[in-house]
Design an enzyme around this catalytic site. Structure first.
Site: not given
Ligand code: NAD
Ligand code: WQD
Length: 342
Positions: A126, A151, A155
């Site tokens: 991330s 969290y 990562k």
């Molecule tokens: P998500 O929660 O939709 O998907 C994750 C899946 O993993 C879920 O279906 C959950 O049930 C499964 N899971 C969790 N722990 C488990 C375990 N111990 N065993 C088996 N399954 C398990 O999340 P996502 O948004 O699709 O994110 C996927 C990955 O990407 C995550 O590692 C997250 O940290 C990373 N990521 C997400 C974002 C974001 O904003 N969505 C941003 C950066 C990184």
């Molecule tokens: C985006 C922008 C808020 C909600 C988070 C995690 C990050 C990554 C992605 C996994 C920000 C603003 C939001 C609302 C708002 N995940 N906002 N009103 O914070 O960039 O990242 O998710 O790795 O680790 O921290 O994403 O979608 O929460 O916010 O104004 O109701 O929208 O302040 O500027 P963020 P977000």
């Protein structure tokens, strides 16, 4: 013979879109998910899109013996894409051990289970590892800042675990993808993000507010040092992001000298919260109700990625813009309102 990829967290948001893109590219897929944060019906939705039902194991990756059994049962697996993790930043501050246990045990168990064979491994990292970067756009060589949350720390440390393991074990070839802000949904509107409870992220809150499930959107701060005062992020369409995983698997297949590498996955362009709200309105024709509120604790002011390395070496570039992100997120919100899973 098509190659077989294990997708952990494959019924989740990014995982499900990646399964579809892997199938489109001719890979066979095995999904492992414990359904902690996803719904079993996503398997049928994937099948509706691709015509192929992926093999599925409901299994908790933090249970070591189960992961070892799975790896033994599938000697044909050539690649692992590891999405499974807990991902709620705020909850991780309240329950750090829940995050360290799940995210670390799952990763370590997978690496242990597949250690004896040649495996390509792609990890969900991330942009959170950069914190507030000193220079924008942020490149992969920017320093990793002290994590803002448990969290974020999972990562950072996971990247180190992977790098050290790949360097010590000649069988592993690893790519960490540092996602910026994934949003949007598949063009079919059959899969998308399914937040449980009140969405913490901006775009799911926008779509739920637009459909009337939530009240007005609060913009968290308009006094930042940005052109319109609201925070800036690099929003990336989830289908583009899914394709970056296929590109990473292909790169590892084609270049056996890679032990460990890291790529930014974003568009290279920042959008403010207010611009994102406007983009939703113009892409969908739906007027949003929003108000300006105080800053949210822990928010980064602005971040967007330098995607030069991904274009040159991963041979991947985002193709879809903010309009398509908003249109597809809205189509998915409407679909799931009409066809709820429970
Ligand atoms: P998500 O929660 O939709 O998907 C994750 C899946 O993993 C879920 O279906 C959950 O049930 C499964 N899971 C969790 N722990 C488990 C375990 N111990 N065993 C088996 N399954 C398990 O999340 P996502 O948004 O699709 O994110 C996927 C990955 O990407 C995550 O590692 C997250 O940290 C990373 N990521 C997400 C974002 C974001 O904003 N969505 C941003 C950066 C990184
Ligand atoms: C985006 C922008 C808020 C909600 C988070 C995690 C990050 C990554 C992605 C996994 C920000 C603003 C939001 C609302 C708002 N995940 N906002 N009103 O914070 O960039 O990242 O998710 O790795 O680790 O921290 O994403 O979608 O929460 O916010 O104004 O109701 O929208 O302040 O500027 P963020 P977000």
């Amino acid at each position: 013979m098509s190659k077989k990829i294990l997708v952990t967290g494959g019924t989740g948001y990014i995982g499900s879109h990646t399964v579809v893109e892997l199938q489109n590219a001719g890979y066979e897929v095995i999904i492992v998910d414990n359904l902690d944060n996803s719904n079993i019906r996503i398997l049928d939705q994937i099948t509706k899109i691709s015509g192929i039902k992926p093999q599925f194991y409901q299994l908790d990756l933090s249970e070591e013996n189960k992961v070892i059994e799975l790896a033994k049962a599938h000697p044909e697996i050539s690649g692992v894409i590891h999405f499974a993790a807990h991902k709620a930043v705020g909850e991780s501050v309240q329950l750090p051990l829940k995050y360290y246990r799940n995210n670390f045990f799952s990763l370590i168990n997978l690496l242990t289970a597949f250690a004896g064979r040649e495996v390509d491994f792609v990890f969900s990292s991330s942009c959170t590892v950069y914190g507030q970067p000193d220079q924008l756009p942020v490149t992969e060589s920017a320093p990793v800042k002290k994590a803002e949350s448990p969290y974020g720390n999972t990562k950072q440390v996971a990247e180190e675990i992977l790098q050290e393991t790949a360097e010590a074990n000649t069988n592993y070839h690893v790519i960490s993808l540092r996602y910026f802000n994934p949003v949007g949904a598949h063009a079919s509107a059959l899969i998308g993000e399914l937040p449980i409870g009140v969405p913490q992220n901006l775009v799911p809150f926008i779509t739920q507010s637009a459909i009337g499930k939530r009240g007005p959107i609060t913009v968290f701060g308009d006094d930042y040092n940005t052109p319109d005062g609201s925070c800036i992020r690099d929003y990336i369409h989830v289908v583009d992001l899914a394709k970056a995983h296929v590109a990473a698997i292909k790169l590892l297949e084609d270049n056996r000298t890679i032990k460990y590498d890291v790529f930014n996955v974003g568009t290279g362009k920042g959008s403010s919260v207010l611009e994102t709200i406007k983009a939703f309105e113009s892409a969908t024709g739906v007027k949003l109700n929003y108000k300006i509120g105080p800053r949210r604790a822990g928010d980064i002011e602005q971040v967007w990625g330098d995607v030069t390395k991904s274009a040159k070496e991963l041979h991947w570039k985002a193709e879809l813009g903010l309009d398509e992100m908003m249109r597809s997120a809205w189509a998915w919100e409407q679909y799931i309102a009409e066809n709820p899973f429970e």
